[in-house]
Design an enzyme around this catalytic site. Structure first.
Site, PDB file in Angstrom:
ATOM      1  N   ARG A 114       0.808  -1.225   0.000  1.00 17.48           N
ATOM      2  CA  ARG A 114       0.000   0.000   0.000  1.00 17.48           C
ATOM      3  C   ARG A 114       0.840   1.274   0.000  1.00 17.48           C
ATOM      4  NH1 ARG A 114      -3.512  -2.441   4.873  1.00 17.48           N
ATOM      5  NH2 ARG A 114      -1.591  -3.668   5.040  1.00 17.48           N
ATOM      6  N   ASP A 170       5.582  -1.750  11.720  1.00 20.61           N
ATOM      7  CA  ASP A 170       5.042  -0.523  11.109  1.00 20.61           C
ATOM      8  C   ASP A 170       4.222   0.294  12.092  1.00 20.61           C
ATOM      9  OD1 ASP A 170       2.780  -2.064  11.398  1.00 20.61           O
ATOM     10  OD2 ASP A 170       2.101  -1.859   9.332  1.00 20.61           O
ATOM     11  N   GLY A 184      -7.980  -4.308  12.172  1.00 23.92           N
ATOM     12  CA  GLY A 184      -8.816  -5.402  12.651  1.00 23.92           C
ATOM     13  C   GLY A 184      -9.748  -4.843  13.722  1.00 23.92           C
ATOM     14  N   TYR A 186      35.038  30.161  -2.379  1.00 27.02           N
ATOM     15  CA  TYR A 186      35.059  28.693  -2.324  1.00 27.02           C
ATOM     16  C   TYR A 186      36.363  28.217  -1.687  1.00 27.02           C
ATOM     17  CZ  TYR A 186      35.452  23.817  -3.579  1.00 27.02           C
ATOM     18  OH  TYR A 186      35.621  22.464  -3.502  1.00 27.02           O
ATOM     19  N   ALA A 207      45.169  41.828  -3.940  1.00 28.54           N
ATOM     20  CA  ALA A 207      43.861  41.550  -4.540  1.00 28.54           C
ATOM     21  C   ALA A 207      44.022  41.215  -6.020  1.00 28.54           C
ATOM     22  CB  ALA A 207      42.950  42.763  -4.379  1.00 28.54           C
TER      23      ALA A 207
HETATM   24  C1  UD1 Z   1      -2.544  -5.862  11.185  1.00 26.56           C
HETATM   25  C2  UD1 Z   1      -3.559  -6.743  11.891  1.00 26.56           C
HETATM   26  C3  UD1 Z   1      -4.762  -5.897  12.259  1.00 26.56           C
HETATM   27  C4  UD1 Z   1      -4.356  -4.732  13.105  1.00 26.56           C
HETATM   28  C5  UD1 Z   1      -3.251  -3.919  12.439  1.00 26.56           C
HETATM   29  C6  UD1 Z   1      -2.676  -2.907  13.393  1.00 26.56           C
HETATM   30  C7  UD1 Z   1      -3.214  -8.917  10.816  1.00 26.56           C
HETATM   31  C8  UD1 Z   1      -3.730  -9.894   9.845  1.00 26.56           C
HETATM   32  N1  UD1 Z   1      -3.931  -7.818  10.986  1.00 26.56           N
HETATM   33  O1  UD1 Z   1      -3.122  -5.440   9.965  1.00 26.56           O
HETATM   34  O2  UD1 Z   1      -5.698  -6.689  12.974  1.00 26.56           O
HETATM   35  O3  UD1 Z   1      -5.457  -3.898  13.375  1.00 26.56           O
HETATM   36  O4  UD1 Z   1      -2.173  -4.777  12.009  1.00 26.56           O
HETATM   37  O5  UD1 Z   1      -1.797  -2.046  12.761  1.00 26.56           O
HETATM   38  O6  UD1 Z   1      -2.221  -9.166  11.473  1.00 26.56           O
HETATM   39  N2  UD1 Z   1       4.237  -8.933   8.129  1.00 26.56           N
HETATM   40  C9  UD1 Z   1       5.176  -9.945   8.048  1.00 26.56           C
HETATM   41  N3  UD1 Z   1       4.898 -11.039   7.290  1.00 26.56           N
HETATM   42  C10 UD1 Z   1       3.723 -11.189   6.622  1.00 26.56           C
HETATM   43  C11 UD1 Z   1       2.775 -10.140   6.705  1.00 26.56           C
HETATM   44  C12 UD1 Z   1       3.068  -9.042   7.465  1.00 26.56           C
HETATM   45  O7  UD1 Z   1       6.240  -9.869   8.659  1.00 26.56           O
HETATM   46  O8  UD1 Z   1       3.560 -12.217   5.958  1.00 26.56           O
HETATM   47  C13 UD1 Z   1       4.572  -7.742   8.941  1.00 26.56           C
HETATM   48  C14 UD1 Z   1       4.538  -6.463   8.136  1.00 26.56           C
HETATM   49  O9  UD1 Z   1       5.841  -6.165   7.644  1.00 26.56           O
HETATM   50  C15 UD1 Z   1       4.048  -5.436   9.150  1.00 26.56           C
HETATM   51  C16 UD1 Z   1       3.256  -6.250  10.172  1.00 26.56           C
HETATM   52  O10 UD1 Z   1       3.578  -7.594   9.931  1.00 26.56           O
HETATM   53  O11 UD1 Z   1       5.131  -4.801   9.812  1.00 26.56           O
HETATM   54  C17 UD1 Z   1       1.743  -6.023  10.025  1.00 26.56           C
HETATM   55  O12 UD1 Z   1       1.349  -6.388   8.713  1.00 26.56           O
HETATM   56  P1  UD1 Z   1       0.333  -5.505   7.871  1.00 26.56           P
HETATM   57  O13 UD1 Z   1       0.166  -6.139   6.543  1.00 26.56           O
HETATM   58  O14 UD1 Z   1       0.706  -4.088   7.927  1.00 26.56           O
HETATM   59  O15 UD1 Z   1      -1.012  -5.746   8.709  1.00 26.56           O
HETATM   60  P2  UD1 Z   1      -2.304  -4.825   8.732  1.00 26.56           P
HETATM   61  O16 UD1 Z   1      -3.094  -5.072   7.504  1.00 26.56           O
HETATM   62  O17 UD1 Z   1      -1.940  -3.427   9.033  1.00 26.56           O
HETATM   63 CA    CA Z   2      -0.040  -2.395   9.241  1.00 26.04          CA
END
Ligand code: UD1
Ligand code: CA
Length: 470
Positions: free
Chosen positions: A16, A104, A141, A368, A425
């Site tokens: 995103r 994140d 979520g 300079y 100069a």
């Molecule tokens: C997630 C939660 C959501 C919550 C929100 C809060 C899930 C499915 N949903 O959603 O309930 O409200 O965070 O901010 O967890 N990541 C991995 N491996 C993967 C997928 C993601 O390491 O396979 C890491 C991403 O790099 C990120 C973190 O997990 O740092 C969260 O993933 P992201 O896809 O941002 O989840 P959200 O859709 O924001």
């Molecule tokens: Ca997130």
């Protein structure tokens, strides 16, 4: 925290963001996003910090180099539950609490994470999660509770019904789990029928079905749960964090004349009684002493300023060391490896690069200075240029103490000007100037008495003057 291991999920691509850079590497006030949860866990004294990496794993590792963390690879990003499962082997034999954070979510406060751990421990829960009530829950979520307010499950945005989408209580993505209960339950998390990914929040429902104790803690400050999925959220986080940085600095005695128009990285240190005008940008590992004044629209990056330094309007200072009492600008450009000793002045429209300027030396206008060593109390006239580059290589200019360089001088490097020498100069200096010498490096002037009138007459004969209308 001796019985707490932290897991930071940082393997996602961050689609995103629409970026070629993995999401957790995007900078927020001078640090990549992933650094925030990592530093937080280290500050809280986690026994181990495991970072799950996948997208641009090598770059993420590099961004965290030197920190006492372990990296776990997630081959394919198959969801947050799948990411946590990758740590199972590494955590074999550990029987304490797992603190799980997203890479994140950079605004979480130490106290909030600590109270989540405390809630989890004192309730002897199998899982505890942080929730928040937010004005716009889109993308998060949602927390589904029954009529009695008991937690039932968490539904993701992509799977939520219209009615569920209106629920303002969200999952912050911060959890504590009893390690032994977590991994078996994770095995039972089904893939999302909509996205095909394994969602970590679903494990809560699995635990509840197994009649395990799950606690929630709702934070009173919803700003700290902001998750960064888009550039707009990144900008929003920057606004919130900037406000925190400003509070910290003002609390420590720094005057910000207009905080909303001041851009200071989280990494910057500033001494008391320093005054900062609007439009100032301070970046990276910058330190500013006490009693300095930074006038409008200066940018200072990875530089160290001593006490009582004045930076006048529109100046740029990069990777340089500026000692006490210097005056820089207006419109000066100090490029990397400039070292200004005490009370140096680098004034209007001057550029300095890879140079040492000794105590009390003045470079006031249009100059300079590159690849040069200047001693103490040197005075450089307006328009002086060190000609450091011959088209093939860079050469050094050495100017010893108390030298006076007249205006519009070219110093053709390599060249040395000895202590106390004076350069006339308009000189072009190509040979060494010994101490105490006076050097004239210019063509002698030719003056023809009375010739002006004759010259005018000759011109007028060729083209008569127009009426005085200029
Ligand atoms: C997630 C939660 C959501 C919550 C929100 C809060 C899930 C499915 N949903 O959603 O309930 O409200 O965070 O901010 O967890 N990541 C991995 N491996 C993967 C997928 C993601 O390491 O396979 C890491 C991403 O790099 C990120 C973190 O997990 O740092 C969260 O993933 P992201 O896809 O941002 O989840 P959200 O859709 O924001
Ligand atoms: Ca997130």
């Amino acid at each position: 925290m001796r019985d707490v291991c932290a897991v930071i999920l940082a393997a996602g691509e961050g689609t995103r963001m629409r970026s070629r850079t993995a999401k957790v590497l995007h900078p927020l006030l001078g640090r990549p996003l992933v650094e925030y949860p990592v530093e937080l866990c280290l500050r809280l004294g986690a026994k181990r910090v495991l970072v799950v990496v996948g997208a641009q794993a090598e770059e993420v590792k590099k961004a965290l180099a030197g920190r006492p963390v372990e990296f776990i690879h997630q081959g394919e990003p198959r969801g947050t539950a799948h990411a946590v499962l990758q740590t199972e082997m590494a955590l074999h034999g550990f029987a304490g609490t797992l603190l799980i954070l997203a890479g994140d979510t950079p605004l979480l406060r130490d106290e909030t994470v600590q109270s989540l751990i405390d809630t989890h421990t004192s309730a002897r829960a199998r899982a505890t999660l942080l929730t928040a009530r937010v004005a716009d829950p889109t993308g998060y979520g949602r927390i589904i509770r029954d009529r009695q307010g008991r937690l039932r499950r968490i539904v993701e945005e992509v799977e939520a019904q219209a009615k569920e989408k209106r629920i303002p209580e969200i999952n912050a993505g911060l959890y504590c789990f009893a390690r032994q209960s977590l991994f078996p339950a994770l095995q039972r998390v089904p893939a999302s029928p909509v996205k095909g990914e394994f969602f970590l929040p679903v494990v809560i429902q699995v635990l509840l079905q197994q009649r395990m104790k799950v606690q929630t803690l709702q934070t009173s400050d919803a700003t700290e749960t902001l998750g960064i999925n888009t550039r707009a959220e990144l900008a929003q986080a920057a606004t919130i964090l900037r406000e925190r940085v400003h509070q910290r600095l003002m609390g420590a005695g720094v005057t910000l004349l207009d905080p909303a128009a001041t851009y200071i990285d989280d990494t910057v240190q500033i001494g008391p009684d320093t005054v900062i005008y609007p439009g100032v940008v301070l970046q990276g590992a910058t330190t500013i002493g006490a009693g300095c004044v930074l006038y409008p629209h200066c940018r200072i990056q990875h530089a160290h300023l001593g006490d009582h330094v004045t930076v006048l309007d529109g100046s740029i200072i990069l990777e340089s060391d500026i000692a006490e009492g210097c005056v820089i600008g207006p419109y000066a450009h100090l490029r990397p490896a400039s070292r200004l000793k005490r009370k140096v002045k680098v004034g209007n429209f001057c550029e300095v690069k890879r140079a040492v300027l000794g105590e009390g030396t003045k470079v006031p206008h249009l100059t300079y200075i590159g690849d040069a060593q200047l001693g103490e109390k040197v005075n450089i006239g307006a328009g002086t240029i060190t000609c450091n580059y011959d088209g093939f290589a860079k050469h050094e200019t050495v100017i010893e103490d108390e030298v006076f360089v007249g205006s519009n001088t070219n110093l053709v490097a390599p060249v040395t000007v000895g202590k106390g020498a004076i350069i006339a100069a308009g000189s072009t200096i190509t040979e060494p100037v010994p101490p105490d010498a006076v050097a004239f490096g210019r063509a002698p002037q030719v003056t023809k008495e009375g010739r002006a009138a004759a010259t005018r007459k000759k011109r007028e004969a060729m083209a008569p003057p127009k009426p005085d209308d200029d």
